[in-house]
Scaffold this motif. Structure first.
Motif, mmCIF file in Angstrom:
data_model
loop_
_atom_site.group_PDB
_atom_site.id
_atom_site.type_symbol
_atom_site.label_atom_id
_atom_site.label_comp_id
_atom_site.label_asym_id
_atom_site.label_seq_id
_atom_site.Cartn_x
_atom_site.Cartn_y
_atom_site.Cartn_z
ATOM 1 N N ARG A 274 0.877 -1.253 -0.043
ATOM 2 C CA ARG A 274 0.194 -0.069 0.159
ATOM 3 C C ARG A 274 0.889 1.085 0.089
ATOM 4 O O ARG A 274 1.930 1.151 0.725
ATOM 5 C CB ARG A 274 -0.756 -0.014 1.446
ATOM 6 C CG ARG A 274 -1.781 -1.204 1.443
ATOM 7 C CD ARG A 274 -2.537 -1.061 2.749
ATOM 8 N NE ARG A 274 -3.271 -2.290 2.744
ATOM 9 C CZ ARG A 274 -3.822 -2.740 4.026
ATOM 10 N NH1 ARG A 274 -3.484 -2.002 5.182
ATOM 11 N NH2 ARG A 274 -4.753 -3.870 3.997
ATOM 12 N N TRP A 275 0.504 2.253 -0.794
ATOM 13 C CA TRP A 275 1.126 3.600 -0.579
ATOM 14 C C TRP A 275 1.007 4.297 0.410
ATOM 15 O O TRP A 275 -0.324 4.429 0.826
ATOM 16 C CB TRP A 275 1.069 4.235 -2.073
ATOM 17 C CG TRP A 275 1.678 3.883 -3.134
ATOM 18 C CD1 TRP A 275 2.749 4.656 -3.577
ATOM 19 C CD2 TRP A 275 1.562 2.958 -4.168
ATOM 20 N NE1 TRP A 275 3.179 3.795 -4.558
ATOM 21 C CE2 TRP A 275 2.404 2.895 -5.185
ATOM 22 C CE3 TRP A 275 0.329 2.010 -4.215
ATOM 23 C CZ2 TRP A 275 2.515 2.047 -6.165
ATOM 24 C CZ3 TRP A 275 0.605 1.034 -5.272
ATOM 25 C CH2 TRP A 275 1.639 0.936 -6.214
ATOM 26 N N ALA A 276 2.016 4.881 1.050
ATOM 27 C CA ALA A 276 1.516 5.808 2.205
ATOM 28 C C ALA A 276 0.894 6.859 1.794
ATOM 29 O O ALA A 276 0.976 7.475 0.698
ATOM 30 C CB ALA A 276 3.108 5.923 2.826
ATOM 31 N N ALA A 277 0.165 7.474 2.648
ATOM 32 C CA ALA A 277 -0.718 8.813 2.343
ATOM 33 C C ALA A 277 0.524 10.091 1.840
ATOM 34 O O ALA A 277 0.020 10.488 0.937
ATOM 35 C CB ALA A 277 -1.592 9.419 3.584
ATOM 36 N N ALA A 278 1.414 10.136 2.459
ATOM 37 C CA ALA A 278 2.359 11.228 2.149
ATOM 38 C C ALA A 278 2.818 11.033 0.564
ATOM 39 O O ALA A 278 3.010 11.933 -0.368
ATOM 40 C CB ALA A 278 3.639 11.229 3.031
ATOM 41 N N GLU A 279 2.998 9.601 0.241
ATOM 42 C CA GLU A 279 3.593 9.620 -1.199
ATOM 43 C C GLU A 279 2.519 9.489 -2.100
ATOM 44 O O GLU A 279 2.550 10.235 -3.245
ATOM 45 C CB GLU A 279 3.993 8.074 -1.247
ATOM 46 C CG GLU A 279 5.209 7.491 -0.221
ATOM 47 C CD GLU A 279 6.193 8.421 -0.226
ATOM 48 O OE1 GLU A 279 6.923 9.081 -1.266
ATOM 49 O OE2 GLU A 279 6.624 8.936 0.874
ATOM 50 N N ARG A 280 1.096 9.402 -1.660
ATOM 51 C CA ARG A 280 0.319 9.814 -2.544
ATOM 52 C C ARG A 280 -0.177 11.228 -2.859
ATOM 53 O O ARG A 280 -0.090 11.596 -4.177
ATOM 54 C CB ARG A 280 -1.155 9.160 -2.032
ATOM 55 C CG ARG A 280 -2.515 9.415 -2.760
ATOM 56 C CD ARG A 280 -2.390 8.860 -4.166
ATOM 57 N NE ARG A 280 -3.619 9.115 -4.921
ATOM 58 C CZ ARG A 280 -4.809 8.359 -4.838
ATOM 59 N NH1 ARG A 280 -4.892 7.152 -4.386
ATOM 60 N NH2 ARG A 280 -5.826 8.707 -5.572
ATOM 61 N N ALA A 281 -0.044 11.990 -1.837
ATOM 62 C CA ALA A 281 -0.033 13.294 -1.966
ATOM 63 C C ALA A 281 1.050 13.756 -2.885
ATOM 64 O O ALA A 281 0.957 14.783 -3.879
ATOM 65 C CB ALA A 281 0.180 14.105 -0.738
ATOM 66 N N ARG A 282 2.235 13.457 -2.887
ATOM 67 C CA ARG A 282 3.220 13.622 -3.813
ATOM 68 C C ARG A 282 3.185 13.430 -5.131
ATOM 69 O O ARG A 282 3.522 13.920 -6.152
ATOM 70 C CB ARG A 282 4.687 13.055 -3.233
ATOM 71 C CG ARG A 282 5.838 13.493 -3.732
ATOM 72 C CD ARG A 282 7.231 13.389 -3.174
ATOM 73 N NE ARG A 282 8.209 14.005 -3.757
ATOM 74 C CZ ARG A 282 9.510 13.872 -3.479
ATOM 75 N NH1 ARG A 282 9.919 13.231 -2.393
ATOM 76 N NH2 ARG A 282 10.349 14.489 -4.027
ATOM 77 N N ALA A 283 2.484 12.124 -5.119
ATOM 78 C CA ALA A 283 2.087 11.794 -6.647
ATOM 79 C C ALA A 283 1.139 12.578 -7.159
ATOM 80 O O ALA A 283 0.971 12.997 -8.512
ATOM 81 C CB ALA A 283 1.700 10.351 -6.840
#
Length: 596
Positions: free
Chosen positions: A324-333
Motif C-alpha cells: 500500500r502506498w503511504a498517504a504522504a507518497e500519494r500526496a506527492r504523486a
C-alpha cells in the motif's frame, strides 16, 4: 503452563490436587472435541465433569460454571459465576474478569442477540461486560485479554439490537487496543448505520465519536452506498445547526468533495482546527478546481510534509502481499499529476518517480517528454553513479519506495527510447553493463548493414544478425515500458492502452509522436522481421539461405500478424521456388515449420 502459573501465584504445592485439576480440565476439553457428542442441541446430555472439591472456591466455582456452560445449562452457569463474584475481593482476583466476561456472553445468549428472547437479560449482559473492563482496568487478573474481547461481544450484541452507533463506538475502542478483527467489525457496523432512517442518522451525527468514525468510513466506502453519504452530510449539517461541538469537519469535507458538493466541502474546511494533515490536501484539490495551481501545489507540499510526519501512515504490506502506498507518497504523486497538467514535465516525472508511482512516471518519461528532455533530466537527477546493484523490476515484489533501483529503471527506459530512435551509440551509455555491450554490437552491425562500400552479402549478414538479436532480446533493447509492449510486466500481460483521458492538446500531440512504430504489441518483433526483409532483399533468388531468412522472419509474424507475414510467404514462394523450403511453402500455401 497457565495452570502452573496459577498454582505458583497461589503457593499451592499439593501434587495430587494438581493432578485432579488437570484431569478435570482435560475431561472438559475432550468432551468439547468429541465428534460423537452431537450438535448444540444435545450438549446438555453430556456428562458433567467432577470438579475437585478441594480446589480453592474461586477456581472451583469458575470451572463448575464453565462445565455447565459447556453443557448449555446456562442457568447453572450463571449461578456458579455469580457465586464466585460474591466472594471477598482478595479471594476472587484470579477469575473475576473471566466470570464477568462469561456472564456477559451468557446473558446476551439468554436475551437472544436481538434482545427479544429474554429482555430482562439485556441489562445484566451489558453490566457484566462493563464490569469485566472495569476490573481489568483496576489491575485484576486478565491474562487472556477478555476485557478487550468484551468490547467486541458487547458491540455485536448492540448491533443485533439495532444500536449501530453504540456498536461503532465499542468497535473503535477495540481497534485502539490493536485487535486485528476490529476494523472489519467497524465496516459491518458502519454499513448497518448506512441503512438507518433520517431520524436515526441525525441522532448518530450528534455523537462526536460516531460522527468521526462513520465519516472516515464514508471516505473509503461512500461510493458503494448510494445516497447514504449525502444523507449523512445532511445529518451532520443538522448537528452543526443544533450548536453541537463539531468534530470531524475535515473528514466531512472529504465526503462532501467526493460526492460533488464542493461548496459544502469549502464550508466544512473553514470549521477545521488546522491540525488535520489531510486538510491541506483537500484544499489543494479545491484550488485545482478553481484554477489556482500555485496554491494547489503549495497545499500539496504542505500535505506531503505533514503526512510524512505521521508514523501510522507509513508504508505497510497488505495481507495479499501487495504494498500500500503511504498517504504522504500519494500526496506527492498528486503533485506530479498537477505538474503534468501545468506542462512542467520534468517536475512531474520527478515527483511521480520519488513517490513510487512507476507506471505514471513511465507514461510521462516515455510518452510525454521528448528524448532530449528525458535525457537532460536523467543526467541531472540519476547519473550513472546513482545506479543500484538491484536488478529487480517494479512488478517483482519490491516496495514502491525502493528508491535504490529508480536510477536503473529510468536509465533503462531512456536507453530503450534512444534505441527505438536508432541512436544506439547514445543508448549504450544508459543500459546496464551487459545490455550496453549488446546495444553497441547492434549499432555497429546496423552501420555495416548500411555501408554501401561493403558487398551485398556482407551487408545482408550484418542486418540478419541484428534481426536475430532483436528477435531474441527486443524486450530488453527496444520494448516500451507501457503499451504496446508492456516491458513493466516482462511482456507477459497486455493491459490495453495506457494514458490520460482528454489530455491537453500539447500533451496529446507529444504522446502521439512518441508512439512505438509500429504501434502494435511486441512491436520489436516487427522491427526484427523488417530487418530480416532488408537482409533478404540483398540476397540472391533461389538461394537456400535466402529461403531460410524469409521463412524465419515471416514465422516471427505469422501468428502475431498474418497479414504482415503474408508478404514474406509470397516472396518465399516467388523468389525461392526452386528451393526445398520454397516448394514446401507452395504446397502448404503458408510457412512450413522452422525445422523443415
Amino acid at each position: 503452563a497457565a495452570l502452573e502459573r496459577w498454582f505458583e501465584r497461589r503457593g499451592e504445592t499439593d501434587p495430587e490436587l494438581r493432578i485432579e485439576l488437570l484431569t478435570a480440565r482435560r475431561l472438559m476439553r475432550t468432551s468439547w472435541a468429541d465428534p460423537t457428542a452431537g450438535d448444540e442441541g444435545s450438549a446438555s446430555e453430556r456428562t458433567p465433569v467432577d470438579i475437585p472439591r478441594r480446589l480453592p472456591a474461586e477456581l472451583r466455582f469458575y470451572l463448575e460454571g464453565a462445565d455447565a456452560y459447556r453443557r448449555q445449562d446456562l442457568e447453572i452457569a450463571v449461578e456458579r459465576w455469580l457465586t464466585l463474584l460474591e466472594l471477598e475481593d482478595n479471594d476472587r482476583r484470579e477469575r473475576s474478569v473471566m466470570a464477568h466476561y462469561m456472564l456477559g456472553r451468557t446473558y446476551a445468549r439468554l436475551a437472544g442477540f436481538d434482545g427479544q428472547a429474554r429482555p430482562d437479560a439485556v441489562e445484566p449482559a451489558l453490566d457484566h461486560f462493563a464490569a469485566a473492563r472495569r476490573l481489568a482496568g483496576g489491575g485484576w487478573r486478565d491474562d487472556l485479554g477478555l476485557a478487550h474481547e468484551s468490547l467486541g461481544w458487547e458491540a455485536r450484541f448492540q448491533l443485533h439490537r439495532g444500536h449501530a452507533p453504540r456498536a461503532l463506538r465499542l468497535y473503535a475502542e477495540q481497534l485502539a487496543s490493536d485487535n486485528p478483527t476490529a476494523a472489519d467489525s467497524i465496516a459491518v457496523a458502519a454499513s448497518a448505520l448506512s441503512r438507518a432512517d433520517a431520524e436515526a442518522l441525525e441522532k448518530a451525527a450528534m455523537d462526536p465519536a460516531v460522527r468521526d468514525i462513520y465519516s472516515l468510513y464514508l471516505t473509503a466506502y461512500g461510493h458503494y452506498l448510494g445516497d447514504a453519504a449525502v444523507r449523512w452530510l445532511d445529518s451532520a449539517e443538522a448537528a452543526a445547526a443544533s450548536g453541537d461541538e463539531l468534530a470531524a469537519a475535515g473528514t466531512l469535507a472529504w465526503v462532501a468533495y467526493q460526492h460533488g458538493r464542493f461548496g459544502d466541502a469549502e464550508r466544512w474546511l473553514k470549521l477545521t482546527d488546522g491540525g488535520d494533515p489531510f486538510v491541506p490536501w483537500l484544499r489543494s484539490k479545491l484550488a485545482t478546481r478553481n484554477g489556482d495551481f500555485d496554491l494547489a501545489r503549495a497545499e500539496l507540499d504542505a500535505a506531503a510534509k505533514a503526512l510524512g510526519e505521521q508514523p501510522e501512515l507509513i508504508l505497510t504490506e497488505s495481507p495479499n502481499g501487495y504494498w500500500r502506498w503511504a498517504a504522504a507518497e500519494r500526496a506527492r504523486a498528486e503533485a506530479g499529476a498537477l505538474e503534468l497538467e501545468r506542462g512542467r514535465y520534468a517536475s512531474s516525472l520527478d515527483e511521480l518517480l520519488k513517490a513510487g508511482y512507476w507506471m505514471d512516471a513511465a507514461y510521462v518519461a516515455e510518452r510525454v517528454m521528448t528524448v532530449e528532455e528525458l535525457r537532460n533530466y536523467v543526467d541531472g537527477e540519476w547519473p550513472e553513479d546513482a545506479l543500484s546493484e538491484s536488478t529487480s523490476r517494479w512488478w517483482g515484489g519490491r516496495t514502491p519506495f525502493d528508491t535504490d533501483a529508480i536510477a536503473g529503471e529510468i536509465r533503462d527506459l531512456l536507453a530503450r527510447r534512444l534505441a527505438r530512435e536508432g541512436r544506439w551509440e547514445a543508448a549504450q551509455l544508459y543500459f546496464a553493463e551487459g545490455l550496453g555491450d549488446l546495444a553497441a554490437q547492434v549499432g555497429s552491425l546496423l552501420a555495416r548493414g548500411q555501408d554501401l562500400e561493403l558487398t551485398d552479402g556482407e551487408r545482408a549478414d550484418a542486418l540478419w544478425r541484428v534481426a536475430q538479436t532483436l528477435r531474441d532480446h527486443g524486450l530488453e533493447l527496444l520494448a516500451t515500458e507501457l503499451d504496446p509492449d508492456w516491458r513493466i510486466w516482462e511482456g507477459q500481460f497486455d493491459l490495453g492502452r495506457f494514458g490520460r483521458r482528454d489530455p491537453p492538446s500539447r500533451e496529446a500531440e507529444r504522446a502521439r509522436q512518441a508512439l512505438a512504430r509500429p504501434n502494435a504489441r511486441f512491436h520489436y518483433r516487427y522491427v526484427a522481421a523488417e530487418l530480416g526483409w532488408q537482409a533478404a532483399d540483398l540476397l540472391p533468388n533461389q538461394s537456400d539461405h535466402t529461403a531460410r531468412v524469409l521463412l524465419t522472419a515471416g514465422t516471427w509474424l505469422k501468428n502475431l500478424d498474418p497479414e504482415r507475414a503474408d508478404r514474406f510467404y509470397k516472396a518465399l514462394v516467388r523468389r525461392c521456388s526452386e528451393t526445398e523450403i520454397g516448394r514446401a511453402a507452395d504446397r502448404r500455401r503458408w510457412f512450413p515449420p522452422l525445422d523443415f
